[in-house]
Design an enzyme around this catalytic site. Structure first.
Site, short mmCIF file in Angstrom:
data_model
loop_
_atom_site.label_atom_id
_atom_site.label_comp_id
_atom_site.label_asym_id
_atom_site.label_seq_id
_atom_site.Cartn_x
_atom_site.Cartn_y
_atom_site.Cartn_z
N GLU A 109 -21.99 -22.69 -21.10
CA GLU A 109 -22.56 -23.27 -22.31
C GLU A 109 -23.23 -24.61 -22.03
OE1 GLU A 109 -18.88 -20.87 -23.51
OE2 GLU A 109 -19.57 -22.11 -21.85
N ALA A 133 -9.70 7.11 0.56
CA ALA A 133 -10.78 8.06 0.87
C ALA A 133 -10.13 9.28 1.51
CB ALA A 133 -11.79 7.43 1.82
N TRP A 192 -14.33 8.00 10.78
CA TRP A 192 -14.22 7.53 9.40
C TRP A 192 -14.19 8.72 8.46
CZ3 TRP A 192 -13.10 2.60 8.84
CH2 TRP A 192 -13.52 1.68 9.80
N THR A 199 -0.19 0.94 8.08
CA THR A 199 -1.63 0.75 8.23
C THR A 199 -1.93 -0.24 9.36
OG1 THR A 199 -2.00 1.21 5.89
CG2 THR A 199 -3.73 0.01 7.05
N ASP A 201 -3.95 1.50 12.27
CA ASP A 201 -5.39 1.24 12.24
C ASP A 201 -5.77 -0.13 12.80
OD1 ASP A 201 -5.59 3.70 10.99
OD2 ASP A 201 -5.64 2.84 8.97
N LEU A 261 -9.72 -6.04 7.55
CA LEU A 261 -9.71 -6.19 6.10
C LEU A 261 -10.59 -7.34 5.62
CD1 LEU A 261 -5.92 -5.57 5.32
CD2 LEU A 261 -7.78 -3.91 5.38
N GLY A 274 -1.60 3.31 2.77
CA GLY A 274 -1.47 4.75 2.99
C GLY A 274 -0.56 5.38 1.97
N GLY A 275 -0.34 6.69 2.14
CA GLY A 275 0.42 7.44 1.15
C GLY A 275 1.85 7.01 1.00
#
Length: 839
Positions: A97, A240, A256, A282, A286, A290, A376-377
């Site tokens: 503003e 994914a 990937w 993870t 991996d 990040l 992950g799961g």
């Protein structure tokens, strides 16, 4: 975007279901309840178009700075032409503003201001409202009332009291009363509000514009809505998978699954988040970085959850030069490895029992708005079951990998029947490269329209009380009952708990913030500028003018370094006298460049100093130039700018001056802190050698300048001592030549004393302990589980004492104390010694 009428499914005629095919999107909803949009609305179709534009404009800083309430202001003249537009870049920057009115100049008189969100960028600061009123804006159209309770409806009430006509789109739609959902909103738009497909095109177009604008306003602040209603950051679960539902091969290889286009969208979403959260699996499998994969902009905190701390010692995440990293673990796990991580600059936080709920509460305590779960799961299942995930972002790649043991996105949830399946609402899909992206809200959220309905339903019950409450909420005194809000309570807690299926009551974060030894009723916690008590924060948008000096502020090094609760002796007696006066060029003025960022100024003046001075006795040669009668001053955009820059003051290294200039030019306090902290980690030789002892003196000097130069924060600080006397506020304002220099409106006024408190005129005060509630700062803040030193809160209490002494009010110094959590003193000391915890 609202779908075209001919795309509506036949079943919608019976009020059930809606398919949406627009721009590659398909949304499926289970229930449609058509409510009427009438032509008597005060918000026209043209108003809605400007509101939708403002909502999209408000997201311009997304990914550039840390998530914050997204606000934009669009000024439109009587002829319908847009005169000026602006958005708020970050926490603690000039409000949209103020920027828009400044850019419009005289043309703002008689204009209409379109605000996607009710004004309220800093609690205790009325500059935004004041700018609209002083600029001559005749009407304001607001998309949403502010979701945060301490800001909700305040600015709207102030604008109307000042004679500005205010229309609120959310009020026109009456979401809370009508029970609207995004599905019923879309159906209403298609039918023109009549429930029949025979409505005229003009009515249907107006309804479509209204619901389209409302959806944009909700989406622009979806994270803020979740935090306000559910008392937790928006949790987004991303994964994914292949067409057959696998996230990796049998051996764990996953590079990937998705396309480069999908990964680019993930990087963008990371930049829009406060934190990216992964589990130990993870990290081991991996070894991710990040990061956002780009230069500049906001870098989210990387959080690793591991109960056993069975993690590799050479993981990429331990490199904190790329981004900060936090490891959350259980108490006592691999203490030597914890020490190694801390020495590398990684924050380590120990929990009694590590769960997704405790992590979400900790992130809430950190002030986060959005957390991006890329786990992950194994970890995804408990996050879903515990309700800390509110939105799903799933990518499906046109690939088939197979494998009986290949991992899936979500682990065991314990469901045995399809009727137990978790159903998402407000789902949408789009094509991203060759992949399909599906998004939707979990039952723990209910969707954006449901969250807004919860807020409005609470408004119906508390409207009368809210109108009578002061602009600054103080906790009740011990033994007293009051309708005023406490630090951690709010009217939407019960409604939010009902919506999420949980019991109402204080969250874990709220209980932890209060800590042992400090009753909630006698302490005031502050942290983010937009949170309650935000004007006390170093990140608040209040410029200061300080002397240019290469050494510590005079007479402060010995007394302030101890950060005790005593005042500065003889120096405090001349506190206001030494701060006041001086030529106008030395006063802390509200001046903004074309981009809305406060400008730095170099000026000189008499030895009597200015409202931006450091509080030292100039007559004793304390300032730059000693007793030669001349002082060079510089204007800093915030206390944080000044503090971070002076880490590198002293002229001891040729590169240090360049770092100071970079910090001074930073567009926001957040970016100033980012430069200062990163340089401190990567170039420690640039930090002044005495910084460990000098920083307290610099901080105290900056705080004195801020609370003398700005009446809004000063009134808030004095309110924590029960001071509400207008004469006191006026006398202090006149002492520093002009009161607020940031356009604080007189409408705000000094807050009334807290319930049960005693005003200065009664000969006593009711003092509240001030707590900087940062759970990660063990030096300036309270630290995790109240194990920090809270030196910023203690300095603010010291400044408050000095102000009270100057007004002949009773000092609070004999009352306020800071109680550490003794059983956790040892791990707190280790955390405080970490490079990640040094402010």
């Amino acid at each position: 975007m609202i779908p075209q009428r001919n795309k509506l499914c036949q079943r919608s005629r019976d009020g059930w279901g809606l398919d949406r095919h627009v721009g590659g999107l398909r949304t499926v909803h289970k229930r449609v309840e058509c409510k009427a949009w009438t032509a008597r609305s005060g918000v026209s179709e043209r108003d809605c178009a400007h509101l939708e534009y403002a909502a999209k404009l408000s997201e311009s800083a997304a990914g550039v700075t840390q998530p914050h309430p997204n606000m934009a202001c669009v000024l439109v003249g009587p002829d319908g032409r847009r005169i000026a537009e602006a958005f708020q870049r970050a926490q603690g920057t000039t409000s949209a503003e103020v920027q828009a009115v400044s850019a419009a100049g005289p043309a703002a008189h008689g204009a209409t201001a379109y605000l996607n969100l009710e004004s309220g960028d800093c609690h205790g600061e009325a500059a935004a409202v004041d700018a609209l009123v002083r600029g001559g804006v005749s009407r304001a159209v607001v998309g949403l009332r502010h979701p945060l309770r301490h800001l909700r409806s305040r600015a709207i009430t102030m604008l109307r009291a000042a004679g500005v006509t205010v229309d609120v789109l959310a009020d026109e739609l009456a979401i809370g009363r009508n029970g609207l959902t995004s599905a019923s909103a879309a159906a209403t738009a298609l039918t023109g509000g009549s429930g029949s497909f025979d409505s005229d095109d003009a009515t249907a177009a107006a309804a479509a514009a209204a619901y389209g604008a409302m959806t944009s306003c909700l989406s622009a602040n979806e994270a803020l809505l979740h935090r306000a209603v559910l008392r937790r950051p928006l949790g987004v679960l991303k994964y994914a998978m292949t067409l057959d539902g696998k996230i990796a091969t049998n051996l764990g290889h996953s590079a990937w699954v998705s396309s480069p286009q999908s990964r680019a969208l993930v990087f963008e979403t990371r930049a829009r988040s406060d934190a990216v959260i992964v589990g130990g699996n993870t990290v081991r499998r991996d070894n991710p970085r990040l990061t956002t994969r780009r230069e500049g902009g906001h870098t989210p905190v990387r959080i690793v959850m591991s109960r056993t701390l069975d993690l590799p010692e050479d993981a990429n995440l331990w490199d904190v030069t790329l981004a900060p990293t936090i490891v959350l673990t259980q108490r006592g796990a691999r203490t030597r490895f914890q020490a190694a991580l801390r020495s590398a600059g990684v924050e380590v936080v120990e929990f009694d029992f590590l769960t997704p709920e405790s992590v979400a509460d900790y992130c809430q305590e950190r002030g986060f708005l959005q957390c991006f779960w890329e786990c992950g799961g194994t970890l995804a299942a408990p996050t879903i079951a515990s309700g800390v995930v509110h939105k799903v972002m799933a990518f499906v790649a046109p690939k088939i990998i197979g494998g009986v043991r290949a991992p899936t996105p979500v682990g065991e949830l314990g469901f045995v029947e399809m009727t137990q399946a978790v159903e998402l609402v407000d789902t949408a899909w789009s094509q991203v490269g060759p992949d399909l992206m599906i998004t939707g809200y979990m039952p723990s959220s209910g969707g954006l329209w449901a969250l807004e309905a919860t807020l409005e339903a609470a408004d119906e019950e508390t409207a009368a009380d809210a109108a009578a409450e002061p602009s600054v909420h103080l906790p009740a005194a011990p033994g007293k009952k009051t309708g005023a809000a406490t630090v951690d309570a709010g009217p939407t807690v019960a409604a939010a708990a009902a919506a999420s299926g949980s019991k109402a009551g204080p969250s874990i974060a709220a209980k932890r913030r209060r800590g042992p030894g400090s009753p909630q009723s006698r302490s005031v916690a502050f942290y983010k500028a937009w949170d309650q008590w935000g004007a006390l924060s170093n990140f608040s948008p209040h410029p200061i003018t300080m002397p240019v000096e290469l050494q510590m502020p005079a007479d402060l090094d010995g007394a302030a370094a101890a950060t005790g609760n005593t005042s500065i002796g003889s120096n405090s007696g001349n506190f206001i006298a030494n701060q006041a006066g001086g030529p106008p060029s030395n006063r802390a003025e509200n001046s903004y460049g074309s981009n809305g960022v406060a400008e730095d100024r170099i000026s000189s003046g008499a030895s009597s100093s200015s409202s931006g001075d450091d509080g030292g006795d100039r007559n004793r040669g304390g300032g730059c130039g000693g007793g030669n009668g001349a002082t060079v001053t510089r204007r800093w955009a915030s206390v944080e700018h000044y503090y971070q820059a002076h880490k590198f003051s002293g002229g001891h290294h040729p590169d240090a001056a360049a770092v100071m200039e970079a910090i001074a030019a930073a567009p926001s306090p957040e970016e100033a802190a980012r430069i200062g902290r990163r340089t401190e980690r990567t170039r420690p030789e640039l930090v002044r050698q005495d910084w460990a002892t000098a920083k307290v003196a610099f901080m105290l000097a900056a705080l004195r300048a801020k609370f003398l130069a700005h009446s809004g924060p000063r009134a808030m600080l004095l309110a924590t001592a029960g001071i509400s006397s207008p004469s006191l506020s006026s006398s202090l304002s006149s002492s520093v030549s002009g009161g607020s220099s940031n356009g604080v409106s007189a409408m705000a006024g000094p807050p009334p004393p807290p319930p049960g408190g005693v005003s200065a005129s009664d000969g006593g005060v009711m003092c509240y302990e001030l707590v900087e509630a940062s759970p990660n700062d063990y030096y300036w803040g309270a630290g995790y589980e109240r194990t920090g030193q809270n030196k910023l809160g203690r300095l603010l209490m010291q400044v408050r004492d000095e102000l009270l002494e100057e007004s002949n009010a009773v000092s609070c110094s004999a009352e306020h104390t800071w109680h550490l959590n003794d059983p956790l003193a040892a791990p707190a000391a280790a955390s405080a010694a970490s490079p990640a915890s040094r402010g």
